[in-house]
Design an enzyme around this catalytic site. Sequence first.
Site, PDB file in Angstrom:
ATOM      1  N   SER A 106      37.632  44.633  36.300  1.00  0.00           N
ATOM      2  CA  SER A 106      36.421  45.300  37.402  1.00  0.00           C
ATOM      3  C   SER A 106      37.101  46.594  37.729  1.00  0.00           C
ATOM      4  O   SER A 106      36.235  47.660  37.986  1.00  0.00           O
ATOM      5  CB  SER A 106      36.006  44.500  38.469  1.00  0.00           C
ATOM      6  OG  SER A 106      37.195  44.294  39.133  1.00  0.00           O
ATOM      7  N   MET A 163      45.771  45.690  43.464  1.00  0.00           N
ATOM      8  CA  MET A 163      45.333  44.925  42.381  1.00  0.00           C
ATOM      9  C   MET A 163      43.531  45.273  42.400  1.00  0.00           C
ATOM     10  O   MET A 163      43.111  44.328  43.207  1.00  0.00           O
ATOM     11  CB  MET A 163      45.570  43.272  42.285  1.00  0.00           C
ATOM     12  CG  MET A 163      46.979  43.328  42.207  1.00  0.00           C
ATOM     13  SD  MET A 163      47.419  41.382  42.159  1.00  0.00           S
ATOM     14  CE  MET A 163      46.428  40.935  41.069  1.00  0.00           C
ATOM     15  N   THR A 164      43.092  46.117  41.465  1.00  0.00           N
ATOM     16  CA  THR A 164      41.773  46.348  41.913  1.00  0.00           C
ATOM     17  C   THR A 164      40.812  45.324  41.344  1.00  0.00           C
ATOM     18  O   THR A 164      39.793  45.119  42.095  1.00  0.00           O
ATOM     19  CB  THR A 164      41.519  47.488  40.769  1.00  0.00           C
ATOM     20  OG1 THR A 164      41.767  47.444  39.564  1.00  0.00           O
ATOM     21  CG2 THR A 164      42.340  48.877  41.396  1.00  0.00           C
ATOM     22  N   CYS A 165      41.270  44.294  40.446  1.00  0.00           N
ATOM     23  CA  CYS A 165      40.286  43.247  39.825  1.00  0.00           C
ATOM     24  C   CYS A 165      40.067  42.416  41.124  1.00  0.00           C
ATOM     25  O   CYS A 165      39.111  41.651  41.155  1.00  0.00           O
ATOM     26  CB  CYS A 165      40.771  42.616  38.748  1.00  0.00           C
ATOM     27  SG  CYS A 165      40.822  43.919  37.366  1.00  0.00           S
ATOM     28  N   ALA A 166      41.339  42.232  41.962  1.00  0.00           N
ATOM     29  CA  ALA A 166      40.972  41.027  42.896  1.00  0.00           C
ATOM     30  C   ALA A 166      40.983  41.813  44.281  1.00  0.00           C
ATOM     31  O   ALA A 166      40.775  40.934  45.540  1.00  0.00           O
ATOM     32  CB  ALA A 166      42.266  40.215  42.982  1.00  0.00           C
TER      33      ALA A 166
END
Length: 655
Positions: free
Chosen positions: A295, A620-623
């Site tokens: 994401s 952590m961009t996805c989380a």
Amino acid sequence: PPPRGFAEILMKRSTRMCMKFKGVVLPKKHTVLGTILSDAVMSQREGGSSKSGARTVQQIWEEVHELEYCVEPPGEPSLAAEEPHAGVARAGDSQVVLSDGDLAACAESSVKRASQLGELDGAGRASDALCLLALLRGLVELQSLRPLPTGSATRGGRPPEDCFLSQGLSAKLHHQLRDPLVLCGHAIPEWCRELTSCIPNLVPFSVRKQWIDRTAFGLQRALSSLQEAAEGPGSHGRGGSASAPMSSLYAPRPRQKVRVCRDGVLEGAVKIARMRPWARDTIDVEYIGEEGTGSGPTLEFFALLSQEIASERCGVWRSVASEAVSSKPGAGADGRLGDAWAPAGLFPKPLTLEEQASEAISEPFLVLGHFAGRALRDGRMLDLDLSEAFWKVALGHSKLGLADLSKMDPQMGKTLCDLLHSQPDAAGVRRLGGVPLEDLALDFALPGYPEYPLREEAGLPAGQTSVTSANVEAYVRAVLHAIFVGGVRSQVQHFREGLGAIVPLEHLRRFSEAELSRLICGERKVAPWTVGHLTEHIALDHGYDSSSRPVAFLFEVLSEFDARERRAFLQFITGSPSLPPGGLAALKPKLTVVRKHPTASSPAVGGGVGTSDQELPSVMTCANYFKLPPFSSKEVLRARLLYAMREGQGSFHLS
């Protein structure tokens, strides 16, 4: 000779197959389950309160239902014909509203549309109230087309958006959208479609958002939306029992991983938009030469694509003078001054027919429409300030007037209003500022775009190009038509083509222009964060709690950020500089701050506090995980955070 088999019947172009239930041909847009449920409801109504004459809905599962599959009877093709695509096919040119006659025609159309609501099945005693509500909504829209009086900053008499909300209808619609059987059988009652389309302000924004999530993108995404709702905050702490009934229905969304080059974002987007088989799939972006995927890189791809489309070198937008751009609000995280910008948002630049035929003009709008649809469907965001007038034109069949132009270009709007409202004297001469119009040397060319002639749009005879007292209304109308219709027809058509490949346009007409901008472009005007707001909507975990001093430092620093710094922080954390509708509270996953321990390579290992002060925050961009070292002071935290935000852009790597 007669056809020998079923396959040969299907091959005959003039023959169609259909299905009958109780002797009635079923339209192709109806499902078998939806038809049987509707029949059960009608039977229940006809039986009234008598138990012997009514079939309960539960009994339909105990009965055998006979359906006849046959060749469509001749002369009845319309019964089984599918409706045309609700996207591009139904969208037409916008309508310029200028005179009282135009307003009267629009009012007549609103009355006709409102009267159709009274014919809804089951409306009963509510039919008159529904007609009145639809008519009031139409009149409010017409009022907004009139330009503001001179010297007035606001328009009086417009009711608030939520004054017509119906809690009862909202609850009924919400109940329908929560039923997997109704969604699987396409058995949503007709009143749900008509009311949300004709009088959308009867239902709150959140329920209309559920409508589009569960009706516009197919069954698989409807079930996925139900699953996400079941796994919401209300299901935590219950051992997963709340989402268990949906687990058997849920199917993962189809996904495609695409690799793009950072230096060719627009070219990569064009290729994706032209890959029609991928239109139904969610894309995950990975940059060539970088390990990160998911994401975060995908949200950044949408932001970078927005930057490319909005750039002045793209040359497709109306824009203010370049010296005014440096003071524009909400500039990008990197202070982009090469973007086109207008006070009321971006609107396409009017172009001649020859210019509109260029691929350099069509491709940006095709890509913009395609990724606007993806942003709406997949929960992404475009980092663009698009004007309300653009959304009106993009949806088609909208009415625009001098009020819309005055928002986009206040000076031009005021001048045209003065021209239109100038009163002729006894000799029939109109004056502006005491000067006869004939002496102003105005000609039939679009102001600011002398290469765009208006004579043909105004219907003037050959050789007549000057604006006079006799043709001033034709001039004003021609200017509005060129700006909102003729000069942007190709751009808007390509935008609709890209958008219609993802979502039917009829679903978007359930939202106002401002709501559409929020859905696709996120929250464009975010109030400054307060410590209390941050405490409420940011989670703390893995070494931090509400009493941790570094957390208090962080919240104080974030509350002092200006708009540009907030956008940079959001892009650093999530990959996108904008927040979804609802702000921080709607961010998924929730923004979480965790403790980052000093690494072995830190310059001051074993040196106590100095070790942490040499570290940099990471994410952590996805989380939406923010890893914060335990800095010793607020000043150190601010300096290290700004450095990480500045230097950490433009690449994704695994940690």
